[in-house]
Enzyme design. Structure first.
Site, PDB file in Angstrom:
ATOM      1  N   LYS A 334       0.840  -1.207   0.000  1.00 53.91           N
ATOM      2  CA  LYS A 334       0.000   0.000   0.000  1.00 53.91           C
ATOM      3  C   LYS A 334       0.874   1.256   0.000  1.00 53.91           C
ATOM      4  O   LYS A 334       0.501   2.287  -0.554  1.00 53.91           O
ATOM      5  CB  LYS A 334      -0.904   0.013   1.235  1.00 53.91           C
ATOM      6  CG  LYS A 334      -2.035  -0.985   1.144  1.00 53.91           C
ATOM      7  CD  LYS A 334      -2.997  -0.812   2.299  1.00 53.91           C
ATOM      8  CE  LYS A 334      -4.163  -1.777   2.158  1.00 53.91           C
ATOM      9  NZ  LYS A 334      -5.027  -1.771   3.349  1.00 53.91           N
ATOM     10  N   ASN A 358       8.302 -13.699  -2.144  1.00 49.13           N
ATOM     11  CA  ASN A 358       8.641 -13.021  -3.392  1.00 49.13           C
ATOM     12  C   ASN A 358       9.873 -13.618  -4.078  1.00 49.13           C
ATOM     13  O   ASN A 358      10.502 -14.550  -3.573  1.00 49.13           O
ATOM     14  CB  ASN A 358       8.839 -11.524  -3.136  1.00 49.13           C
ATOM     15  CG  ASN A 358      10.049 -11.249  -2.262  1.00 49.13           C
ATOM     16  OD1 ASN A 358      10.990 -12.032  -2.218  1.00 49.13           O
ATOM     17  ND2 ASN A 358      10.028 -10.136  -1.555  1.00 49.13           N
ATOM     18  N   CYS A 420      -0.963 -11.392  -7.493  1.00 48.93           N
ATOM     19  CA  CYS A 420       0.077 -11.143  -6.500  1.00 48.93           C
ATOM     20  C   CYS A 420       0.339  -9.644  -6.574  1.00 48.93           C
ATOM     21  O   CYS A 420      -0.600  -8.873  -6.415  1.00 48.93           O
ATOM     22  CB  CYS A 420       1.316 -11.984  -6.767  1.00 48.93           C
ATOM     23  SG  CYS A 420       1.896 -11.995  -8.471  1.00 48.93           S
ATOM     24  N   ASP A 422       2.356  -7.963  -9.358  1.00 49.72           N
ATOM     25  CA  ASP A 422       2.201  -7.626 -10.769  1.00 49.72           C
ATOM     26  C   ASP A 422       1.442  -8.697 -11.548  1.00 49.72           C
ATOM     27  O   ASP A 422       1.021  -8.473 -12.663  1.00 49.72           O
ATOM     28  CB  ASP A 422       3.583  -7.441 -11.402  1.00 49.72           C
ATOM     29  CG  ASP A 422       4.291  -6.218 -10.829  1.00 49.72           C
ATOM     30  OD1 ASP A 422       3.655  -5.152 -10.779  1.00 49.72           O
ATOM     31  OD2 ASP A 422       5.458  -6.343 -10.415  1.00 49.72           O
ATOM     32  N   GLY A 423       1.339  -9.852 -10.947  1.00 47.77           N
ATOM     33  CA  GLY A 423       0.559 -10.897 -11.601  1.00 47.77           C
ATOM     34  C   GLY A 423       1.297 -11.602 -12.713  1.00 47.77           C
ATOM     35  O   GLY A 423       0.671 -12.125 -13.627  1.00 47.77           O
ATOM     36  N   TRP A 424       2.632 -11.635 -12.635  1.00 50.67           N
ATOM     37  CA  TRP A 424       3.325 -12.393 -13.676  1.00 50.67           C
ATOM     38  C   TRP A 424       4.288 -13.440 -13.111  1.00 50.67           C
ATOM     39  O   TRP A 424       4.932 -14.123 -13.864  1.00 50.67           O
ATOM     40  CB  TRP A 424       4.041 -11.465 -14.659  1.00 50.67           C
ATOM     41  CG  TRP A 424       4.922 -10.389 -14.042  1.00 50.67           C
ATOM     42  CD1 TRP A 424       5.771 -10.544 -13.003  1.00 50.67           C
ATOM     43  CD2 TRP A 424       5.020  -9.030 -14.455  1.00 50.67           C
ATOM     44  NE1 TRP A 424       6.406  -9.382 -12.729  1.00 50.67           N
ATOM     45  CE2 TRP A 424       5.975  -8.410 -13.613  1.00 50.67           C
ATOM     46  CE3 TRP A 424       4.410  -8.266 -15.468  1.00 50.67           C
ATOM     47  CZ2 TRP A 424       6.329  -7.071 -13.730  1.00 50.67           C
ATOM     48  CZ3 TRP A 424       4.776  -6.933 -15.573  1.00 50.67           C
ATOM     49  CH2 TRP A 424       5.718  -6.343 -14.715  1.00 50.67           C
ATOM     50  N   ASP A 425       4.414 -13.510 -11.794  1.00 39.20           N
ATOM     51  CA  ASP A 425       5.272 -14.559 -11.226  1.00 39.20           C
ATOM     52  C   ASP A 425       4.436 -15.580 -10.459  1.00 39.20           C
ATOM     53  O   ASP A 425       4.091 -16.628 -10.970  1.00 39.20           O
ATOM     54  CB  ASP A 425       6.335 -13.947 -10.303  1.00 39.20           C
ATOM     55  CG  ASP A 425       7.346 -13.123 -11.080  1.00 39.20           C
ATOM     56  OD1 ASP A 425       7.838 -13.633 -12.092  1.00 39.20           O
ATOM     57  OD2 ASP A 425       7.627 -11.980 -10.678  1.00 39.20           O
ATOM     58  N   ARG A 462       8.304 -12.616 -17.066  1.00 41.72           N
ATOM     59  CA  ARG A 462       9.451 -11.933 -17.651  1.00 41.72           C
ATOM     60  C   ARG A 462      10.673 -12.854 -17.709  1.00 41.72           C
ATOM     61  O   ARG A 462      11.610 -12.736 -16.908  1.00 41.72           O
ATOM     62  CB  ARG A 462       9.718 -10.674 -16.846  1.00 41.72           C
ATOM     63  CG  ARG A 462       8.395  -9.875 -16.733  1.00 41.72           C
ATOM     64  CD  ARG A 462       8.601  -8.442 -16.538  1.00 41.72           C
ATOM     65  NE  ARG A 462       9.195  -8.131 -15.251  1.00 41.72           N
ATOM     66  CZ  ARG A 462       9.675  -6.928 -14.949  1.00 41.72           C
ATOM     67  NH1 ARG A 462       9.649  -5.971 -15.841  1.00 41.72           N
ATOM     68  NH2 ARG A 462      10.176  -6.706 -13.766  1.00 41.72           N
ATOM     69  N   ARG A 466      14.065 -12.734 -15.546  1.00 49.91           N
ATOM     70  CA  ARG A 466      14.176 -13.746 -14.499  1.00 49.91           C
ATOM     71  C   ARG A 466      15.354 -14.683 -14.746  1.00 49.91           C
ATOM     72  O   ARG A 466      15.961 -15.193 -13.827  1.00 49.91           O
ATOM     73  CB  ARG A 466      12.875 -14.545 -14.385  1.00 49.91           C
ATOM     74  CG  ARG A 466      11.655 -13.731 -13.955  1.00 49.91           C
ATOM     75  CD  ARG A 466      11.736 -13.313 -12.504  1.00 49.91           C
ATOM     76  NE  ARG A 466      10.591 -12.457 -12.138  1.00 49.91           N
ATOM     77  CZ  ARG A 466      10.667 -11.143 -11.968  1.00 49.91           C
ATOM     78  NH1 ARG A 466      11.827 -10.531 -12.114  1.00 49.91           N
ATOM     79  NH2 ARG A 466       9.605 -10.438 -11.639  1.00 49.91           N
TER      80      ARG A 466
END
Lengths: 645, 744
Positions: A334, A358, A420, A422-425, A462, A466
């Site tokens: 936040k 993460n 999560c 960003d929603g890509w991992d 990504r 990564r």
């Protein structure tokens, strides 16, 4: 001397007495090494190190005349068999490879624009190390010149091993060391060179880029339907540059509204459909975190949108939002404008945190794991060492998260939203694993390829960042084994459901090897948009072209196609284990055994042979006599228990 | 064959048992229960007491729900009989005939806990007199856990009876020898198989002769102890090195006699001995004058260590509630390591590999020893034989091995399992035999196709130890067995008491269930293989020089001195090549073992040759089937090994079908008859494969019929532990590493 003599005599003695069974076994048991010793097939390069060590240790290779001949023939050449457009860049004799299992080996080192190739012909059998440069994460000079005038180099690899070489200091100081050449080609991106995949020109019977067609996949799922439509709003990646061009959204949300929702979601990654249950119409949707911020900002459009997702499923009046992160991290976001959906704003929605850590925690965990498994395992503290890496704990949490999602969709008939940050991992891990549990199609080889293309590649995991393809910056904080974790989870599922997946372990290992090899274009770039821009599908070969050209290698013989069978794996530590066949595969003592598969293949062969003989006999019988007389042989009861094979 | 096991219990005649419990012995017995709520009692089984109604909690449910019924205690078992009408158990293919899923043979009771409010206390006799618990929790030796609520039962007396029954009458068991006077004749398939090739019991001369002949051993068969004249501790028959004289036998009273276990094809052999090796020369004479001795107590855990470790280990699987289970899941690996059980398995396997190396590579005789000569000696000697001799990897071979090394070998089954729950025997209680089965399981999971028997077989065998019916596991040694059986049989009326052997599997399972004992993956040796197998007796060079350093007089055991001195004299003449009295230092060092393993691994794997286990960390695993079978939360529905096995069985059935079709054709072709040619008949028996979606990883022990298909979701998900422990700042970092220190 006496010792080795006795071993030899032991060997010859045994091999003579064992000969018959050796023959019967070899055909299946050697398949892997055999397959790898074909230098002509390009992707084998990755596995070749394994082969070379297997020349050394493998029970399979010895006594195999074919393999021996192969090795002898190769022994005459110092160079590897080059792929199309592969060129030797440098070659050095008298290089020492310090193998952690065999010891120092002296041989010739060759560097091409694709691989590193080391060959030691002094020993029998010949030792070969064949490694795509893409696997190299870092090259470092270890210490200065030693007393013997040698310099030492260490190669840290992305596939859980480290290699160490030593060679004589160059007398001609003007000449570049072979390792400087190696560094140039190992990190083409940093050196302004093209990645080898763009040069590799092998032609395969199938165009692997055609495996995934978003429209066809959605059609398979029964989309569009009365509640969901396919939108072209992202056709030119304007709405969201990390999303695919084809998106599935609720029917009653207009493209204009989508744009307003995109403004409220991190990186514009709005909730879109990943999977729909064929019966209950419950859906798995994915997105990024809402931009709530410290002030608890709300978006009417986003709230309406989630309501629409819920309404699209008549079976349930509830919506589950799975936030992959630990709640602490979600709250901390936040501060940066992100956050999570408050249950006040989203009525009928229930928010669940899945406590998955993460990318940095995961990277650290893998680093520890590598310390524990490579090169040797400390036996007495193996389990506590393994536990201290937390690797399996992370695997457990990811699988548990996916299980909860699958359970809500299947048992609860409730739609879910997964995100999560960003929603890509983590999101990609969760949705793809849940889909693997829910939909048997994704457990086939082609289905799995579609799953990867869809949930990982098109939705912008990504990969470039990564993995760090061709990039020398090995400390880059963006690197993380997110995809490896996913494949590990898949492997855990294949362990628990040995007959539910069409692909085998070798398929998973091969996929991971080519994640790093840079031979194929599949895992290049960070998003669909980038791949289109770089014309990756035009200029490179897809990994699936290679895989699908020899499916038999990757097929699980035990596969049973249960239709509509949902898999709920057990996510207890009791049933999770370290994937020895991947993480510890360099250790010759831990050579994975697949007795079941071998045995099963033997049986299949036996069946085929018998079927043939029966057919022959049938033909013979029909040809011979026309006189019909019933044979008095009663149907013989099948004696169970014994296997006379 | 798995796939032939579909539905239907197949009515087979129950074996009839005759009790040798005289009525006087059962005092607490009142009028026989006329209630319907009574299990099918075995002949001679008597109900002591019962309580009703008792609530049996269903274990797979946190909600304290359960089934009402009657809890009974007999002289054989604790039994819960449900009030609910039993669902037709057609699919129950793996039913034990002696006890059902709600029965606990008294010897199988491990511990009983009383639930007092929130506490759980181990119940001992004394505790009960004060306060009765509202709930009892029974932990079984086969790892089942039962929870009964007593709050509903009416009479205090019933409770009391129940407890005294459970606790005090355990010692009655011993007197309850059941005899199967007629073994189930309907179990044809197995019995017939046994007729052809039976399990050798090693209770007669022929078995020993035959086994020695089979291994081409050249030793002396001792018959002088057939009525235990020499020693009560020695088996009736046994084999010693050729050089052991009659005087030796008498002089040492059986102490320190080197007992032959197995002969290697090179001529060297494995011997074991209790306490002191007094006749090393004799052993050395057996082959090439060389012997290595190994005192197992130097390197292997003691039986008390084994017991301690197993006690910790089993707790991980005796699950009272799901929350506890998931809590323990967090620290699973380190707890597993701390209890040391897997490490003990590894040590035993390692020791066995060392012995195998001596026999196989160096061709020296090996003498293993320990105080009792019948605990770890049994473990190691049987493991060595399993690794070297494919015969013992067949079902009957394995049973013969257990008979030879364990039963005839005088393993004190009664003391080690302490079936009578005697306080004074607690010290000697130790799951040594289970440790052996664990080691076998490790070999089995690493080299499956080498074994004719299945994992299920091993699990059932480990359970059978706690079913106090089998002569196999009820005694401490041969003479004990003979004495008890003789004494207990009222000679007037009936013949000698004859407990069934555990190998009479038809006593427990019908023959379809017994099919699950065989491994469908077993790679049976073909006839071809057999004929080509030659016996190799490579020539060995005798080493004539005697290393002086090896001649140290043992410092540790002073009383050896005389013997050693006299031995020295003999040695001077006989030229013993190697002589080691402090063996642990001279036993193959670790590096040699490693090399030995790697050399073996480099060769093509022959399932009918020598097998060595991989001992590296990840290779030694937990025996999932045995330990996890009753825990609902870890059942993999539609998965697990059964998914593979059923597929393999199906294929095997097809292969066999084809084969018989071929035979048929062959006959018709030669006799020029035209057979009824059918296209491959789809007669494949009920397909397990097709139904394996509904089977779970605990097959065949638990059927999933009552289970919901809801997945088990870990209850404690939050990784607070980890958060603080792991590099804390990593966890709180943003995924896109740009500004790592922004958030806390």
């Amino acid at each position: 001397m006496e010792k080795s003599g006795s071993i030899d005599s032991l060997g010859s003695k045994q091999s003579s007495s064992r000969q018959p069974s050796v023959d019967s076994l070899s055909s299946t048991s050697t398949s892997r090494s055999d397959r790898s010793s074909h230098a002509a097939k390009p992707p084998l390069a990755v596995f070749s190190d394994n082969v070379s060590t297997s020349t050394e240790f493998s029970p399979e290779l010895r006594g195999r005349t074919k393999a021996v001949v192969k090795v002898l023939r190769d022994a005459n050449k110092e160079e590897p068999q080059l792929l199309p457009k592969e060129h030797v860049q440098d070659m050095a004799k008298d290089v020492t490879y310090i193998c952690p299992y065999i010891g120092a080996l002296r041989g010739t080192l060759t560097v091409t624009n694709y691989r590193l190739f080391f060959k030691c012909t002094d020993r029998e059998p010949v030792f070969v190390l064949d490694l795509p440069l893409g696997v190299v994460s870092r090259v470092e000079k270890i210490g200065g010149a030693s007393s013997r005038g040698e310099v030492s180099y260490g190669l840290v690899c992305k596939d859980i091993r480290n290699l160490r070489f030593a060679h004589k200091q160059m007398e001609d100081s003007l000449r570049k060391s072979i390792f400087e050449v190696l560094m140039k080609f190992a990190f083409p991106v940093s050196n302004g060179l093209p990645i080898f995949a763009f040069e590799y020109g092998q032609v395969y019977p199938e165009n692997g880029w055609k495996v995934y067609d978003a429209q066809a996949e959605y059609k398979r799922q029964g989309l569009p339907n009365e509640s969901w439509r396919i939108t072209k709003v992202n056709d030119h990646y304007e709405l969201c540059d990390t999303y695919p061009s084809t998106l599935v959204v609720p029917v009653n949300i207009s493209d204009e509204e989508l744009k307003r929702v995109a403004a409220f979601r991190a990186k514009g990654r709005i909730p879109v459909l990943s999977w729909i249950h064929p019966e209950s119409q419950a859906t798995v949707t994915r997105c990024s975190q809402p931009m709530v911020g410290v002030n608890g900002k709300r978006s009417k459009d986003d709230e309406k949108y989630l309501q629409a997702i819920m309404d699209a499923n008549a079976q349930s009046h509830k919506l589950f939002i799975f936030d992959a992160r630990p709640s602490v991290n979600a709250a901390a976001n936040k501060m940066k404008g992100g956050g999570y959906e408050s249950e006040d704003a989203y009525q009928n929605a229930e928010l669940v945190f899945l406590d998955i850590h993460n990318i940095h925690v995961m990277r650290e965990s893998l680093r520890k794991l590598k310390e524990v498994v490579y090169p040797n395992i400390e036996e007495s503290h193996w389990l506590s060492n393994l536990e201290s890496t937390h690797w399996l704990e992370h695997i457990k949490l990811i699988l548990a998260g996916a299980l909860r999602i699958a359970d809500k969709v299947e048992s609860g008939k409730t739609s879910v939203v997964v995100h999560c940050s960003d929603g890509w991992d983590r999101t990609a891990q969760l949705t793809s694993l849940a889909m693997l549990m829910l939909d048997g199609h994704y457990r086939t080889i082609r289905g799995f390829q579609v799953l990867l293309e869809k949930e990982w590649l098109s939705f912008g995991h990504r990969f470039q960042l990564r993995i760090g393809h061709g990039d020398k910056n090995h400390t880059d904080a963006d690197r993380s084994p997110v995809f490896l974790q996913f494949i590990d989870c898949v492997w855990q599922m294949t362990r628990q459901f040995p007959a539910a997946f069409e692909f085998n372990e070798y398929f998973l290992v091969t996929t991971l090897d080519h994640l790093y090899s840079c031979l194929f274009g599949t895992f290049l770039c960070n998003s669909e948009q980038q791949r289109v821009k770089e014309e990756v599908p035009k200029k490179t070969v897809s990994l699936w072209a290679y895989i699908n050209s020899q499916l038999e290698e990757f097929t699980n013989p035990l596969y049973v196609n249960y239709s509509n069978h949902v898999l709920f794996p057990v996510v207890s530590m009791r049933h999770l284990e370290l994937w020895v066949g991947y993480y510890i595969r360099w250790n010759p003592r831990m050579r994975p055994q697949e007795p079941v598969h071998q045995r099963y293949k033997e049986l299949l062969a036996k069946r085929a042979e018998l079927q043939k003989r029966v057919e022959e006999l049938q033909r013979e019988v029909t040809n011979r006599s026309a006189s019909s007389e019933r044979a008095g042989s009663p149907t013989r009861s099948i004696t169970p228990v014994q296997t006379f094979v | 064959m798995l796939s032939s096991l579909g539905s239907g219990g197949g009515k087979t005649a129950k074996p009839s048992f005759v009790s040798y419990v005289t009525p006087e012995e059962i005092k607490s017995e009142k009028e026989p229960y006329k209630k319907e709520n009574q299990p099918d009692l075995l002949p001679g089984e008597v109900v002591f007491c019962s309580a009703c109604p008792v609530l049996k909690y269903s274990q797979d449910d946190m909600s304290q729900r359960g089934v009402f019924g009657t809890l009974l205690c007999t002289n054989f078992r604790v039994s819960f009989v449900s009030d609910e009408v039993q669902v037709e158990e057609t699919c129950k293919l793996f039913k034990n005939k002696l006890y059902g899923e709600n029965d606990i043979p008294l010897a199988c009771v491990d511990n009983i806990y009383g639930g007092y409010e929130d506490k759980k206390k181990l119940i001992t006799g004394g505790l009960l007199k004060n306060k009765y618990p509202s709930k009892i929790i029974v932990h079984c030796k086969d790892l089942r856990v039962f929870q009964f609520s007593l709050t509903y039962s009416k009479e205090e007396d019933a409770k009391k009876l129940c407890f005294t029954g459970v606790l005090d009458h355990n010692n009655v068991v011993m007197k309850t020898y059941l005899r199967s006077s007629s073994i189930d004749n309907n179990a044809v398939c197995f019995v017939e198989m046994q007729r052809k090739e039976r399990t050798m019991l090693f209770d007669c001369l022929e078995d020993w002769t035959q086994d020695m002949k089979r291994t081409k051993g050249n030793c002396r068969l001792v018959t002088e102890n057939s009525s235990f004249e020499l020693s009560q501790k020695l088996p009736q028959f046994f084999i010693v090195p050729l050089n052991v004289t009659d005087e030796d036998l008498v002089k040492f009273q059986g102490n320190g006699l080197p007992m032959w276990c197995w002969s290697h094809h090179s001529g060297c052999a494995l011997f074991k001995t209790a306490s002191l090796p007094l006749m090393l020369t004799a052993v050395a004479h057996n082959h090439l004058y060389s012997v290595k001795t190994e005192d197992l107590s130097d390197t292997l855990p003691t039986i008390q260590d084994i017991q301690l470790s197993y006690n910790k280990f089993k707790q991980f699987f005796l699950i009272d509630n799901t929350t506890e289970f998931w809590m323990s899941d967090m620290k699973w690996f380190s707890s597993l390591e701390n209890c040391g059980w897997l490490d003990m398995i590894r040590q035993c396997l390692l020791k066995a590999v060392e012995v195998v190396e001596c026999l196989e590579k160096e061709n020296t005789n090996v003498l293993i020893m320990e105080e009792s000569g019948s605990d770890l000696c049994c473990v190691i000697s049987s493991l060595v034989q399993l690794m070297l001799d494919p015969h013992y990897r067949t079902l009957l071979g394995f049973q013969s091995l257990v008979q030879k090394e364990w039963v005839a070998g005088g393993h004190a089954f009664l003391d080690r399992s302490n079936q009578l729950h005697l306080k004074e025997k607690v010290e000697s209680q130790s799951p040594v035999f289970l440790l052996f089965l664990e080691c076998v399981w490790q070999l089995h999971q690493q080299h499956g196709p080498a074994f004719q028997f299945s994992e299920t077989y091993l699990t059932v065998l480990s359970d059978s130890v706690h079913v106090p019916v089998f002569a196999t596991f009820l005694f401490n040694n041969d003479s004990h067995r003979a004495n008890v059986l003789r004494a207990e049989s009222p000679s007037s009326q009936r013949g000698p008491l004859n407990c069934p052997s555990v190998w009479d599997w038809s006593v427990q399972f019908d023959c379809r269930a017994q099919d699950l004992f065989t491994n469908p993956l077993y790679a049976q040796k073909t006839k071809q293989d057999r004929s080509q197998r030659k016996s190799h007796r490579p020539k060995h060079q005798r080493q004539l020089s005697l290393p002086s350093s090896a001649f140290k007089t043992p410092t540790k055991k002073g009383f050896f001195k005389d013997e050693a001195d006299s031995l020295k004299k003999i040695l001077g003449v006989k030229r013993i090549s190697r002589w080691m009295l402090s063996p642990s230092s001279d036993f193959p060092p670790m590096s040699s073992i490693k090399e030995f393993y790697e050399t073996w691994q480099a060769k093509p794997l022959d399932y009918h040759g020598m097998l060595l286990p991989c001992l590296d960390g990840p290779s030694i695993r937990v025996w999932m089937q045995r330990y996890l079978r009753w825990i609902h939360d870890v059942q993999i529905l539609g998965g697990g090994p059964v998914a593979v096995l059923s597929k393999v069985s199906e294929l095997l059935a097809e292969v066999q079908e084809l084969r018989s079709e071929l035979d048929r054709h062959a006959r018709t072709v030669t006799s020029n008859h035209r057979g009824a040619i059918r296209t491959r008949a789809k007669t494949a028996p009920e397909n397990l494969a097709r139904s394996s979606v509904r089977l779970s990883s605990s097959f065949p022990f638990v059927t999933s019929r009552n289970w919901s298909f809801k997945p088990a979701i870990p209850t404690s998900m939050l990784q607070s532990l980890m958060m603080s422990e792991v590099a804390g700042d990593l966890a709180s970092r943003e995924d896109d590493g740009s500004e790592p220190e922004t958030v806390v």
